[in-house]
Design an enzyme around this catalytic site. Structure first.
Site: not given
Length: 539
Positions: A286, A350, A403
């Protein structure tokens, strides 16, 4: 045993709160990295006995009548989350000058808020409470419903859900392919709390022990059977190289080190593997790319030079999107797919952002009250409008997960082709070598089993791993290890029951447990009423 149960039942005041907190704190040992699940067979019976004594005085107030149960569950939850998530405060020391003062609030307020869900679990359970084994089903229903609510309320945060405690190894993870985490939450609490009935009659003790043996036996047997019948390793499987740069979080955004960090990533990606073939996929963690690639042609050219023919890089990176009306760019936490010609062929943003980490709720209010240090913590990310799969050359279809999106069982794609692989990129360096990264890894691993999809997980500083569709580890790097490893990406399963009928299965479990608890309560009330009438006639 009955004498102990009665002593706990009659406990009041601070002693009751202390026992509840202690039980909750000890329960955390069942989670990663310890996996001492047997402690739950001690702590949940203690919670049952505490709830046996959580009886309110006669009152017309709904809140007053629910308070004894709520407070008991809340104290249990506070102990559980405080002991299990103390490490979350470590992130504040990365930017210590601005945020260290928030540490006492982070390690107490977050557990206090999450504990409210366990308080609700106790209230739900007490609404269906009875004297016998029915109250165990009531508690299982209460926790199942509360854990489900915890996944959605206030953007959701189902960290360390109880069900994970019953799935420490692959042989005990396979039930998730049928009932998922939500079903396991209820089933686990049922098994863990059943020993509370041993303190009563022999009939109840025998019934509870039989149910425990049936549950655990079925859980383990199904796991061994499913793994025994798992398909053989695919010799033509796609090979992936996972890069773990192990960069200290305090240095990650140092502009003076950008070139050094980028060179490290490319060097680890090119490292010879001792064979004539090169992995089809290279995965970086990430926000690993220290540049905005669309604004750094030199970095894109370096990636193209690094990649061999046909190779694809999946890199966690910040992506600049459309500009706002004020001319400011919109920033996304993304996974970018770059081919061997240096072309960004796909990107996935995301969708489920971390509140207070990636964006700041109520920022305008914080600024209005002069809390500029809090307001400045807003990193300004925007969420994706939807979650979709990424179709890559060679028939690989990636379900992107950035994440902590990996802790949500419902985080599946709403658009695109059916996925063949989950790719989870993350950065757990914020939390140091604490239980946090290990808990995160374990929770992500269960997503592979639920969905019947292999998972590739690349972390900045641990823990990176590759799992097959049954949750078996095919390769990994430990915490604070700088390096790269290669592993085959196993074939996905056709489909799991949970993936196709998950909601029906979970709602069926909840409904069954609630019905059993309600029936036990009604029967128990009827028996007590009959006994009272007989006693009245006798007198």
């Amino acid at each position: 045993m009955e004498r102990l149960a009665n002593r706990i039942l009659l406990t009041t005041g601070w002693r009751r709160a202390f026992l509840a907190v202690l039980a909750g704190a000890v329960t955390v040992l069942a989670q990663a990295p310890f996996h001492l699940f047997f402690v739950c067979f001690l702590t949940f019976p203690l919670l049952v006995w505490l709830l046996d004594g959580a009886v309110a005085r006669p009152s017309r107030s709904l809140v007053a009548s629910a308070w004894p149960a709520f407070s008991t569950g809340w104290w249990f939850g506070f102990g559980y989350f405080a002991a299990g998530m103390w490490w979350i405060g470590n992130a504040l020391f990365v930017e210590a000058e601005a945020l260290a003062w928030l540490w006492p609030f982070a390690v107490t307020l977050i557990p206090a808020v999450l504990a409210m869900f366990y308080g609700l679990a106790a209230v739900f359970a007490r609404m269906l409470w009875s004297d016998g084994i029915g109250r165990i089903f009531a508690l299982a229903f209460g926790f199942g419903l509360a854990e489900w609510l915890r996944s959605y309320a206030f953007t959701g945060f189902p960290w360390n859900a109880i069900g994970y405690a019953a799935m420490p190894v692959p042989e005990l993870m396979q039930s998730a392919s049928v009932v998922g985490l939500y079903g396991m939450n209820a089933l686990a609490v049922l098994a863990f709390a059943l020993p509370a009935c041993i303190a009563r009659t022999r009939l109840r003790a025998g019934l509870s022990m039989g149910l425990i043996a049936l549950q655990l036996g079925g859980h383990a047997t199904f796991g061994y059977w499913r793994l025994h019948h798992a398909p053989e390793a695919d010799t033509d499987a796609v090979v992936v190289r996972v890069v773990q740069p192990a960069i200290d979080q305090s240095e990650k955004w140092d502009r003076a080190r950008r070139s050094e960090i980028f060179d490290m990533l490319t060097a680890l990606s090119e490292k010879p593997n001792g064979s004539d073939t090169r992995p089809a996929l290279v995965v970086w963690p990430e926000t690993s790319v220290p540049y905005v690639l669309t604004e750094a042609p030199g970095a894109v050219a370096a990636i193209a030079e690094m990649l061999g023919e046909g190779q694809i890089l999946l890199a966690g990176a910040v992506r600049a999107g459309e500009r706002t009306e004020g001319g400011e760019p919109t920033w996304y936490n993304s996974i970018l797919a770059v081919n061997d010609e240096g072309v960004i062929i796909d990107a996935a943003d995301k969708k489920h952002l971390v509140p207070f980490g990636e964006y700041l709720p109520f920022r305008e209010i914080a600024e209005r009250f002069g809390l500029r240090k809090i307001a400045d913590a807003d990193r300004g990310y925007s969420p994706a409008s939807l979650r979709r799969t990424m179709s890559l050359p060679g028939g690989v279809v990636v379900l992107p997960s950035v994440c902590y999106e990996a802790i949500f069982p419902y985080a599946v794609a709403s658009e695109g082709e059916p996925p063949t692989l989950i790719v989870n990129v993350t950065n757990d360096a914020w939390y140091g070598d604490t239980p946090g990264p290990y808990q995160h890894l374990h929770q992500a691993r269960i997503r592979a089993v639920e969905n019947g999809l292999p998972m590739v997980r690349a972390a900045n500083n641990g823990l990176s791993a590759v799992f097959d569709a049954h949750g078996r580890q095919l390769g990994a790097l430990g915490y604070d290890v700088r390096g790269a490893f290669e592993a085959p990406v196993a074939s996905p399963l056709e489909m799991t029951l949970y993936r196709t009928h998950g909601w029906q299965i979970v709602s069926g479990i909840f409904s069954l447990f609630a019905a059993i608890a309600a029936l036990a309560r009604i029967v128990g009330a009827g028996l007590r009423s009959r006994a009272t009438r007989k006693m009245t006639r006798f007198v």
